[in-house]
Design an enzyme around this catalytic site. Sequence first.
Site, PDB file in Angstrom:
ATOM      1  N   GLY A 126      -6.693   9.122 -11.533  1.00  0.00           N
ATOM      2  CA  GLY A 126      -7.306  10.378 -11.965  1.00  0.00           C
ATOM      3  C   GLY A 126      -6.328  11.031 -12.909  1.00  0.00           C
ATOM      4  O   GLY A 126      -5.312  11.559 -12.471  1.00  0.00           O
ATOM      5  N   HIS A 127      -6.594  10.930 -14.211  1.00  0.00           N
ATOM      6  CA  HIS A 127      -5.651  11.410 -15.224  1.00  0.00           C
ATOM      7  C   HIS A 127      -6.238  12.649 -15.898  1.00  0.00           C
ATOM      8  O   HIS A 127      -7.293  12.582 -16.517  1.00  0.00           O
ATOM      9  CB  HIS A 127      -5.368  10.308 -16.258  1.00  0.00           C
ATOM     10  CG  HIS A 127      -4.674   9.117 -15.662  1.00  0.00           C
ATOM     11  ND1 HIS A 127      -4.358   7.993 -16.374  1.00  0.00           N
ATOM     12  CD2 HIS A 127      -4.207   8.900 -14.406  1.00  0.00           C
ATOM     13  CE1 HIS A 127      -3.738   7.122 -15.581  1.00  0.00           C
ATOM     14  NE2 HIS A 127      -3.655   7.655 -14.379  1.00  0.00           N
ATOM     15  N   GLN A 152      -1.211   5.018 -11.541  1.00  0.00           N
ATOM     16  CA  GLN A 152      -0.426   5.152 -10.301  1.00  0.00           C
ATOM     17  C   GLN A 152       1.055   5.383 -10.658  1.00  0.00           C
ATOM     18  O   GLN A 152       1.337   5.906 -11.721  1.00  0.00           O
ATOM     19  CB  GLN A 152      -0.611   3.935  -9.379  1.00  0.00           C
ATOM     20  CG  GLN A 152      -2.002   3.818  -8.770  1.00  0.00           C
ATOM     21  CD  GLN A 152      -3.062   3.253  -9.696  1.00  0.00           C
ATOM     22  OE1 GLN A 152      -2.909   2.190 -10.243  1.00  0.00           O
ATOM     23  NE2 GLN A 152      -4.168   3.951  -9.868  1.00  0.00           N
ATOM     24  N   LYS A 200       0.682  11.777 -16.231  1.00  0.00           N
ATOM     25  CA  LYS A 200       0.580  10.733 -17.267  1.00  0.00           C
ATOM     26  C   LYS A 200      -0.532  11.060 -18.271  1.00  0.00           C
ATOM     27  O   LYS A 200      -0.363  10.844 -19.471  1.00  0.00           O
ATOM     28  CB  LYS A 200       0.295   9.371 -16.610  1.00  0.00           C
ATOM     29  CG  LYS A 200       1.395   8.899 -15.678  1.00  0.00           C
ATOM     30  CD  LYS A 200       1.018   7.618 -14.962  1.00  0.00           C
ATOM     31  CE  LYS A 200      -0.110   7.746 -13.973  1.00  0.00           C
ATOM     32  NZ  LYS A 200       0.170   8.576 -12.786  1.00  0.00           N
ATOM     33  N   ASP A 225       0.236  10.651 -10.117  1.00  0.00           N
ATOM     34  CA  ASP A 225      -0.078  12.060 -10.411  1.00  0.00           C
ATOM     35  C   ASP A 225       1.095  12.819 -11.027  1.00  0.00           C
ATOM     36  O   ASP A 225       1.256  14.025 -10.830  1.00  0.00           O
ATOM     37  CB  ASP A 225      -0.569  12.787  -9.136  1.00  0.00           C
ATOM     38  CG  ASP A 225      -1.757  12.100  -8.516  1.00  0.00           C
ATOM     39  OD1 ASP A 225      -2.555  11.519  -9.264  1.00  0.00           O
ATOM     40  OD2 ASP A 225      -1.880  12.123  -7.274  1.00  0.00           O
TER      41      ASP A 225
HETATM   42  P1  GDP Z   1      -1.721  11.703 -13.650  1.00  0.00           P
HETATM   43  O1  GDP Z   1      -2.517  10.956 -12.638  1.00  0.00           O
HETATM   44  O2  GDP Z   1      -0.299  11.223 -13.731  1.00  0.00           O
HETATM   45  O3  GDP Z   1      -2.365  11.748 -15.009  1.00  0.00           O
HETATM   46  O4  GDP Z   1      -1.635  13.217 -13.127  1.00  0.00           O
HETATM   47  P2  GDP Z   1      -2.855  14.093 -12.523  1.00  0.00           P
HETATM   48  O5  GDP Z   1      -3.772  14.464 -13.627  1.00  0.00           O
HETATM   49  O6  GDP Z   1      -3.443  13.420 -11.338  1.00  0.00           O
HETATM   50  O7  GDP Z   1      -2.051  15.333 -11.956  1.00  0.00           O
HETATM   51  C1  GDP Z   1      -1.216  16.099 -12.767  1.00  0.00           C
HETATM   52  C2  GDP Z   1      -1.694  17.553 -12.732  1.00  0.00           C
HETATM   53  O8  GDP Z   1      -0.684  18.373 -13.277  1.00  0.00           O
HETATM   54  C3  GDP Z   1      -2.922  17.816 -13.587  1.00  0.00           C
HETATM   55  O9  GDP Z   1      -3.676  18.829 -12.969  1.00  0.00           O
HETATM   56  C4  GDP Z   1      -2.345  18.291 -14.910  1.00  0.00           C
HETATM   57  O10 GDP Z   1      -3.247  19.122 -15.624  1.00  0.00           O
HETATM   58  C5  GDP Z   1      -1.164  19.086 -14.432  1.00  0.00           C
HETATM   59  N1  GDP Z   1      -0.002  19.135 -15.351  1.00  0.00           N
HETATM   60  C6  GDP Z   1       0.518  18.145 -16.132  1.00  0.00           C
HETATM   61  N2  GDP Z   1       1.655  18.565 -16.725  1.00  0.00           N
HETATM   62  C7  GDP Z   1       1.866  19.827 -16.291  1.00  0.00           C
HETATM   63  C8  GDP Z   1       2.904  20.796 -16.505  1.00  0.00           C
HETATM   64  O11 GDP Z   1       3.891  20.554 -17.203  1.00  0.00           O
HETATM   65  N3  GDP Z   1       2.775  21.990 -15.857  1.00  0.00           N
HETATM   66  C9  GDP Z   1       1.703  22.295 -15.066  1.00  0.00           C
HETATM   67  N4  GDP Z   1       1.659  23.481 -14.460  1.00  0.00           N
HETATM   68  N5  GDP Z   1       0.725  21.402 -14.830  1.00  0.00           N
HETATM   69  C10 GDP Z   1       0.809  20.199 -15.433  1.00  0.00           C
HETATM   70  P1  IMO Z   2      -2.940   8.129 -10.807  1.00  0.00           P
HETATM   71  O1  IMO Z   2      -3.106   7.079 -11.880  1.00  0.00           O
HETATM   72  C1  IMO Z   2      -1.806   8.972  -6.693  1.00  0.00           C
HETATM   73  C2  IMO Z   2      -2.664   5.852  -3.749  1.00  0.00           C
HETATM   74  C3  IMO Z   2      -3.701   6.179  -2.688  1.00  0.00           C
HETATM   75  C4  IMO Z   2      -3.168   5.351  -1.537  1.00  0.00           C
HETATM   76  C5  IMO Z   2      -2.644   4.094  -2.230  1.00  0.00           C
HETATM   77  C6  IMO Z   2      -3.633   2.937  -2.224  1.00  0.00           C
HETATM   78  O2  IMO Z   2      -3.872   9.275 -10.914  1.00  0.00           O
HETATM   79  O3  IMO Z   2      -1.512   8.525 -10.688  1.00  0.00           O
HETATM   80  P2  IMO Z   2      -5.874   2.451  -3.589  1.00  0.00           P
HETATM   81  O4  IMO Z   2      -7.152   3.207  -3.675  1.00  0.00           O
HETATM   82  O5  IMO Z   2      -5.193   2.255  -4.903  1.00  0.00           O
HETATM   83  O6  IMO Z   2      -5.986   1.165  -2.818  1.00  0.00           O
HETATM   84  O7  IMO Z   2      -4.886   3.386  -2.688  1.00  0.00           O
HETATM   85  O8  IMO Z   2      -2.376   4.470  -3.563  1.00  0.00           O
HETATM   86  N1  IMO Z   2      -3.125   6.028  -5.148  1.00  0.00           N
HETATM   87  C7  IMO Z   2      -2.763   7.045  -5.924  1.00  0.00           C
HETATM   88  N2  IMO Z   2      -2.013   8.131  -5.660  1.00  0.00           N
HETATM   89  N3  IMO Z   2      -2.295   8.777  -7.932  1.00  0.00           N
HETATM   90  C8  IMO Z   2      -3.014   7.669  -8.216  1.00  0.00           C
HETATM   91  O9  IMO Z   2      -3.395   7.346  -9.472  1.00  0.00           O
HETATM   92  C9  IMO Z   2      -3.322   6.762  -7.182  1.00  0.00           C
HETATM   93  N4  IMO Z   2      -4.030   5.612  -7.112  1.00  0.00           N
HETATM   94  C10 IMO Z   2      -3.891   5.164  -5.856  1.00  0.00           C
HETATM   95  O10 IMO Z   2      -3.730   7.553  -2.407  1.00  0.00           O
HETATM   96  O11 IMO Z   2      -2.063   6.010  -0.957  1.00  0.00           O
HETATM   97 MG    MG Z   3      -3.712  11.326 -10.976  1.00  0.00          MG
END
Ligand code: GDP
Ligand code: IMO
Ligand code: MG
Length: 437
Positions: A50-51, A233, A26, A23
């Site tokens: 979840g991207h 991840q 990416k 999270d």
């Molecule tokens: P990922 O799994 O690495 O793609 O990240 P997620 O989407 O799960 O979580 C990142 C969150 O931060 C999302 O809600 C993005 O929209 C938000 N985000 C990404 N870059 C920035 C930033 O520079 N500033 C802010 N405020 N939010 C951001």
């Molecule tokens: P993105 O790509 C954050 C965490 C779960 C749990 C552990 C194992 O959005 O960054 P799993 O379902 O993979 O067997 O869970 O890994 N986890 C993540 N945490 N972002 C993710 O993906 C994750 N994918 C798995 O919360 O701790």
């Molecule tokens: Mg994510």
Amino acid sequence: MSSNTGHPASTLNKVVLGLQWGDEGKGKVIDLLAGQTDMVVRCQGGANAGHTVVVGGKKTVLHLLPSGVLHSGARCIIGNGVVVDPLALCAEIDELALHGSDPTSRLAVSDRAHLVLPCHKALDAANETRKGDAKVGTTLRGIGPAYADKVARTGIRCGELRDLPAFTSHLRSHLIGVNGLLAALGAPAVDVEGAIDQVLPACRRVAGLVADTASELHQAAAAGKRFLFEGAQGVLLDIDYGTYPFVTSSNTGVGGVICGSGLSHKQLGEVIGVVKAYSTRVGAGPFPVELTGAAHGAKGDDIRRRGAEFGATTGRPRRCGWLDLVAVRFACRLNGVDSIALTKLDILTGEPELPVCVAYELDGARIDTIPSRIEDLARAKPVYEMLPGWSSPLGACRTRESLPTGARTYVEFLERQLSVPIRWIGTGPGREEIIER
Ligand code: GDP
Ligand code: IMO
Ligand code: MG
């Protein structure tokens, strides 16, 4: 082989990896770079990811589809290292199609990728229940059991979907086998025929996307196409180097990119690490910088609220803490990171001062790397350096020079500590809210 710009193709390729616990942002970085690539390739993980991509104020959360999917010029590949849930993939395609951007004609799924089936999700839940307080806190998307089947050589691969009658009979015997495991765990059995009826329509659709993606990538490489590899991840969730057993079930670094795409290390190009300006983690496991308990919990809650730190896949609240450079340094070393995209710096606006963890103290000794035993990591205490904060919002900043002094100091401190240049700084969730240099 050269691209039409005269650069060797591999120097135009990019790998994007999360350097913390997932999270990091990416999705946003992939979306930003996807306009300059020919193919976006997912190599590991599954619908646990979840991207988030925010374009023109509209938010899209991608789980299995590569985050370049919003760029109509990019071909999207789900590589052999991904575990593919056909129901989740079809739901995601339908959701995009509903909003006018059906990606099907630009999408291919590796024939060597393993399937995640309803029985894997049932096993994921049963394993977690059995572990009780020691549970991993998985996303319950069936990831661990699907990879376990792969390694045990009992999995079902997407290539089998090309012969649906044979696939169906394999699935039936697989489900009967899994029911034996579920019974041993004291969990209810999966309704075999019901599960088959549930997944077959989605499997039929996915069959139309299945291809020998490794060969397609080899041909594309020979033709000088540019690749963008999308990590899922984060490195601290890696099956080998993460905080085992509180990890996911795949290699989340450059190793996973190579094994999970079919291209060699020579095609990786620039390795970009995505780092959130503070730390978050979802699920269980040691997290030395976590702001929790009577003394720090309110600050953790505050960061969660300001940063909207709730899982993009499960909606669970993310645990929050200050930036942990021990973790990020470890991730950089493991993956030969060339440059960093620092996200969510805007969320730290308003903090009077910013602690940054530069080392751990473990049993009286100072260490600068992640111990392999989680019992040690759980005892490690963060050693903080205090940096000045800043008060003016970053939303309008488009150059590094226009950042408030405290924000610039923070960025430069990180570059010195990590010996890696920060090439992108996120100042908000939107595609354009970024400082690039
Ligand atoms: P990922 O799994 O690495 O793609 O990240 P997620 O989407 O799960 O979580 C990142 C969150 O931060 C999302 O809600 C993005 O929209 C938000 N985000 C990404 N870059 C920035 C930033 O520079 N500033 C802010 N405020 N939010 C951001
Ligand atoms: P993105 O790509 C954050 C965490 C779960 C749990 C552990 C194992 O959005 O960054 P799993 O379902 O993979 O067997 O869970 O890994 N986890 C993540 N945490 N972002 C993710 O993906 C994750 N994918 C798995 O919360 O701790
Ligand atoms: Mg994510």
